[in-house]
Design a protein around this motif. Structure first.
Motif, mmCIF file in Angstrom:
data_model
loop_
_atom_site.group_PDB
_atom_site.id
_atom_site.type_symbol
_atom_site.label_atom_id
_atom_site.label_comp_id
_atom_site.label_asym_id
_atom_site.label_seq_id
_atom_site.Cartn_x
_atom_site.Cartn_y
_atom_site.Cartn_z
ATOM 1 N N ASP C 363 0.829 -1.195 0.000
ATOM 2 C CA ASP C 363 0.000 0.000 0.000
ATOM 3 C C ASP C 363 0.865 1.248 0.000
ATOM 4 O OD1 ASP C 363 -2.175 1.618 0.164
ATOM 5 O OD2 ASP C 363 -2.512 1.299 2.306
ATOM 6 N N THR C 368 -2.091 1.535 -3.517
ATOM 7 C CA THR C 368 -3.418 0.932 -3.496
ATOM 8 C C THR C 368 -3.339 -0.458 -2.878
ATOM 9 O OG1 THR C 368 -5.315 0.239 -4.796
ATOM 10 C CG2 THR C 368 -3.160 0.002 -5.818
ATOM 11 N N ASP C 370 -6.075 -2.514 -3.671
ATOM 12 C CA ASP C 370 -7.157 -3.163 -4.389
ATOM 13 C C ASP C 370 -6.576 -4.250 -5.284
ATOM 14 O OD1 ASP C 370 -9.289 -3.872 -5.943
ATOM 15 O OD2 ASP C 370 -10.142 -1.844 -5.871
#
Lengths: 112, 140, 802
Positions: C363, C368, C370
């Motif tokens: 992260d 991100t 995701d």
């Protein structure tokens, strides 16, 4: 004597309640102060009045009057002073800021 | 606000000392005769109040240049320390102890942690009362 | 003070000092200083390992509130040792990691204060022997968790998650408190040691079952068991070090600790067995099932934590069955489940901590979490990749990682429990291995998702915020250390078993202490038995399911979105807010007079009603003291001035009349032999009057009350009624002496306190605490007055209201 003092305290309570229920700020402050006086008299009476000598051991008396209510009242007097001072300043600051002493006019906003 | 009141000021100069003496007497005699930290502190505070009434606040502040808020806090701190002190000796919080000693000059003297505790009370009371009075009168 | 007590207090003291140090050393990352604390504590605790392993325990008791049976007693045994080591050890690694994770631009001092607060509270939970003290620390962990989740409070999700976790965990905490009180009512003690000793006599008590259920309610909410698990995924809004520390390694295990600690108390009961193992098993299944559909890596890990916690919970449930039997060979089979639970507890902390840290690194570097955007990071982050593989494979239960060992032991336990012939297990027992196996398949799938979706597949630079590269070495130390533990425990499990797990087993099963059954050697190879077959099955079926998952993903849409537990929570909260605001606005009119009227009417009805109902009124004047003529006069003065205030025409009159009442009462004090009171009253009255006069200029004018006659009449009636009730009650109390006076005790003031003034000794010696608090009240009032006057709101300040 006790009966007299109790009735006197009761009258003070009536006066105080009436003052507290009114709309003016100062009346409420005074009412709170008078209520404390009434409570002090009540506490004093509960310990018995003039049942013995002053609660100082140096007096060498046969019996002493009940010291516990006195200690409680002493605490209460000081707290009462603090509360009265705070109320008083709260009242006058409120009056300064809002330009009114009418409690009904001081009601907060509807959507708070 | 300047008050020009010579008589009041002249009397105040003397009376304040009488009041102060009374305050100290009340404070020290408290454990055996009427008096104690509260009354002592209140009388002491009323001496300041009298000064403020007779002179103006600025003059009084110049003469007594400490911040009474700190005096009040110091009083509370003293009480707390006295209380915590008893924990060090493994007795419950705020247990007081006392002892008496003989002195050739004063006779029997009693030494007690209560005196310290009462000093904290008195300081707090003085600090709070004077803080209240000063902040109101400064608002004038 | 003992080391254990210090271990609890040091983090709190550190939390107090952090702001000071932070100001003094603005250039230094404060984390470096904070790091010293858990490291020191870890080493200090580790020194106890040899003696604890020999079976010794340390109990240290300090008085706190002895009159309520509340002692600050700490207890160090094998069980609390495991948790203590986890809290300090993982804590040290997490702080090390956070130094690199959080930049100095964040409000670091708050972060580390909260973290230290949490660490102290959590150590308090596991070391407290007194359940009331345990409860205090328990709630403190909830609060510090709340603060840490809301660390980035400008985000809506953080605030939502923080509130949700607080509501659920503190709600459970309250239930637990009630359970504790019930236990106290039954056994008469707050000490876990003593409760265990005497609980056997109270098994028939009607409070036994409610106490157990309430306790479990607290444990399940804290450990995110179904259906209370919904707070944990939202708690992932916290910074990643917090998620790794609180929400996977330590705080969520507090519920498990509680279950383990109370197994000797409630274990062996059918309800205890079924609730814990059933809820745990279902949570294991549900968590792993939900984890697969997550697209956020942290949410996925959150669900996997839920699932793993369910597994540990289930194992504790199975283990408790052995307390139903005597200490024989058969019972030992079930104690192995508890052994596996403790073992997996440690394993889970290592591999889940490592995984969280890797996700945090991803992260941090890529921007991100995701999994639809991630992919192909293996080439860029080889070390993170390795750690992720070790962590995930361990979680999936593959060799050569520690997760494999505990998973095998878990299978052994559920296979054994099938044969149990108590608690109606002969009918439902088969469910255990089946559900466990299905859940393990799902576990395998989500573990593969973590590795494959993040590190393999195409690298899509355009979807990522930043260019990918490996994290700095400092950031990697903590996850790599944990990964080394994951591997190391696989190869040397028995070191852990002998020194850490065995003494903990002795605390969970104190009645089995004499036997050597409590520890079985852990070995990675048992031959081709059922457990191994199950693992191989998971490997095959899991891989197939993983490959084909886009075909069966439809089952997640079978249940409509509005049916989720989250929705239930949200709707309940909205409904409750609407309901309470409706009820509140019904009587909170905003008029002070109304509020006072409620109170007075209640006073009249309740107090007056009781007086009438019980017929307690009693009045005679036999014992009254005589009244002198001058006393009549003073009473008359008070009476007249009181009435006169009501009719006063100006402020000054009323203030003076109030003063007159005050002085008259001082005279009464003189007559009533109360010199201290008289003195104080006179001085106070003087100062108060001076105050009134000082404020005089500012005070509002004294207007005539121009209220409606009707409300005036109501006021009059109410005040007379209040006064009458007051008088009647006071007279009855005066006339009937129910108790002897206790003032005689104080008449020994000279010997007890060395003072002759009884009133003063009561204030300063006997009730010094009251006096101290009274002075504090005075102080608060002083500060209040000062700030009311000085801190006037400026022109711009009005906007705060909006």
């Amino acid at each position: 004597m006790e009966t007299l003092i109790i009735i006197l305290a009761g009258i003070l309570v009536m006066v105080a309640t009436y003052l507290i229920l009114s709309k003016g700020l100062i009346r409420i402050v005074l009412g709170a102060a008078i209520l404390t006086h009434a409570i002090h008299l009540l506490l004093m009476t509960m310990g018995g009045l003039k049942k013995g000598d002053v609660p100082l051991l140096g007096e060498n008396a046969a019996s002493y009057t009940d010291a516990l209510p006195q200690a409680l009242i002493l605490t209460s007097i000081v707290i009462n002073f603090a509360v009265t001072a705070f109320f008083l300043v709260l009242a006058y600051r409120t009056y300064q800021e809002l330009k009114t002493d009418n409690l009904n006019a001081m009601r907060g906003f509807k959507d708070e | 606000m300047k008050i020009n009141d010579v008589i009041l000021q002249a009397i105040t100069k003397i009376v304040v000392f009488i009041i102060l003496t009374l305050a100290v007497y009340l404070f020290f005699s408290g454990h055996h005769t009427p008096g104690g930290g509260f009354v002592g502190g209140l009388v002491l505070a009323s001496a300041f109040v009298l000064l403020c009434l007779a002179y103006d606040v600025e003059t009084v502040q110049k003469g007594i240049p400490f911040d009474f808020k700190y005096v009040a806090a110091l009083g509370a701190l003293i009480m707390l320390i006295v209380g915590l002190g008893s924990i060090v000796f493994d007795v419950p919080f705020l247990s007081q102890s006392f002892t008496s000693m003989e002195s050739s000059l004063f006779g029997k003297i009693e030494i007690s942690t209560v005196t310290l505790f009462e000093a904290g009370v008195a300081l707090s009371v003085v600090g709070v009362v004077v803080t209240i009075i000063l902040s109101i009168s400064k608002d004038v | 003070m003992s080391t254990v007590n210090m271990a609890i207090f040091i983090p709190f003291i550190a939390a107090m000092l952090i702001p000071l140090v932070y100001k003094k050393l603005p250039r230094l990352h404060i984390g470096w200083i904070v790091l010293v604390i858990p490291t020191f504590l870890f080493i200090r605790l580790a020194c106890y390992i040899p003696t604890i392993a020999r079976g010794e325990t340390y109990l240290y008791t300090a008085q706190w509130i002895p009159s309520f049976d509340i002692y600050f007693s700490t207890y160090l045994d094998g069980l609390s040792m495991i948790f203590g080591l986890l809290i300090t050890g993982v804590g040290a690694l997490v702080i090390l990691y956070s130094i690199y994770y959080l930049s100095t631009k964040e409000s670091l001092q708050h972060f580390y204060i909260y973290l230290m607060l949490f660490m102290g509270a959590m150590l308090g939970v596991v070391f407290s022997d007194n359940i009331m003290v345990l409860y205090v620390f328990w709630e403190l962990t909830s609060i510090s968790s709340f603060l840490l989740i809301a660390f980035w409070y400008h985000r809506k999700g953080s605030r939502y998650g923080a509130r949700k976790s607080l509501l659920i965990t503190v709600g459970g905490g309250f239930a637990m408190l009630v359970g504790f009180i019930m236990i106290y009512t039954m056994t008469g003690t707050f000490h876990v040691r003593e409760i265990i000793a005497v609980i056997g006599e109270h098994k028939e008590s009607h409070l036994f079952l409610p106490a157990m259920l309430l306790l479990l309610f607290g444990a399940f909410t804290k450990s995110a068991q179904f259906p209370f698990h919904i707070w944990l995924p939202n708690a992932m809004e916290a910074p990643t070090p917090v998620s790794a520390y609180l929400h996977s390694a330590t705080m969520v295990k507090a519920g498990i600790y509680l279950v383990a600690r109370f197994t000797p108390v409630f274990g062996g009961e059918a309800v205890w067995f079924w609730l814990i193992s059933g809820v745990g098993l279902f949570t294991l299944f549900w968590g792993s099932f939900c984890a697969i559909r997550q697209t956020d890596l942290k949410a996925l890990l959150a669900y996997s934590t839920v699932s793993q916690l369910g597994m540990i919970m289930c194992l504790f449930g199975i283990g408790s069955a052995s307390l139903h039997m005597d200490a024989n060979i058969e019972a030992v089979l079930y104690t192995q489940a508890t052994f596996a639970a403790l073992f997996h507890l440690i394993n889970h902390s290592t591999f889940k901590g490592a995984l969280f840290m890797v996700v945090g690194i991803v992260d941090y570097r890529v921007g991100t979490r995701d999994i639809r955007k991630l992919g192909g990071l293996m080439a860029f982050m080889p070390i993170s990749f390795t750690v992720a593989v070790i962590g995930s494979f361990s979680m999936a239960g593959l060799p050569p990682f520690n997760g494999f060992l505990s998973k095998e032991m878990f299978f052994t336990a559920v296979l054994h429990v099938r044969k149990l012939d108590i608690f109606a297990m002969d009918t439902f027992g088969i469910l255990f291995p089946v559900i466990a196996w299905i859940a393990s398949c799902f576990t395998f799938i989500y573990c593969m998702i973590i590795v494959w979706q993040t590190f393999f597949g195409p690298y899509r630079r355009e979807k990522l915020e930043r260019k990918s590269r490996e994290a700095s070495p400092g950031m990697l130390i903590a996850p790599v250390t944990l990964a080394l533990f994951v591997v190391g425990i696989f190869f040397f499990p028995n070191v852990l078993g002998d020194y850490i797990l065995k003494p903990a087993m002795a605390s969970v099963f104190p009645s089995f202490q004499s036997d050597n059954y409590l520890r079985q050697p852990i070995s990675p190879w048992h031959g081709f038995n059922t457990e191994l077959m199950m693992t191989i099955g998971i490997l095959i079926i899991g891989t197939l399911l993983y490959m084909s998952r886009r075909y069966w993903k439809g089952i997640y849409n079978l249940v409509p979105d509005s049916w989720t537990l989250d929705n239930l929570y949200n709707n309940t909260l909205t409904q409750m807010e609407a309901g309470s605001s409706f009820i509140t606005s019904f009587y909170m009119t905003g008029y002070l007079r109304h509020y006072l009227l409620y109170m007075y009417v209640f006073f009249i009805l309740a107090v007056g009603g009781v007086l009438v109902y019980t017929g307690a009124f009693d009045f005679h004047m036999a014992n009254d003291a005589p009244i002198n003529s001058y006393e009549w006069m003073i009473a008359g003065v008070v009476f007249t001035s009181a009435i006169a205030i009501l009719f006063a025409k100006s402020r000054l009159t009323s203030i003076i009349l109030n003063g007159v009442i005050g002085y008259a009462i001082a005279v009464f004090f003189v007559l009533f032999r109360a010199p201290d009171l008289a003195l104080t009253q006179i001085v106070v009255e003087t100062v108060t009057t001076a105050l009134f006069l000082l404020c005089f200029y500012f005070l509002p004018p004294w207007r005539k009350e121009n209220a409606e006659p009707r409300s005036k009449r109501v006021n009059l009636v109410i005040s007379i009624a209040v006064g009458l009730v007051f008088i009647l009650v006071a007279l009855s109390v005066k006339s009937g002496k129910l108790f002897d006076t206790i003032a005689v005790y104080f008449e020994n003031a000279d010997e007890l306190a060395g003072g002759n003034n009884i009133v003063n000794t009561i204030l300063a010696d006997f009730r010094a605490f009251d006096t101290m608090l009274e002075v504090i009240v005075l102080l608060i009032a002083g500060i209040g007055v000062f700030s009311l006057i000085r801190l006037k709101a400026g022109k711009g300040a009005e906007k705060i209201e909006d």
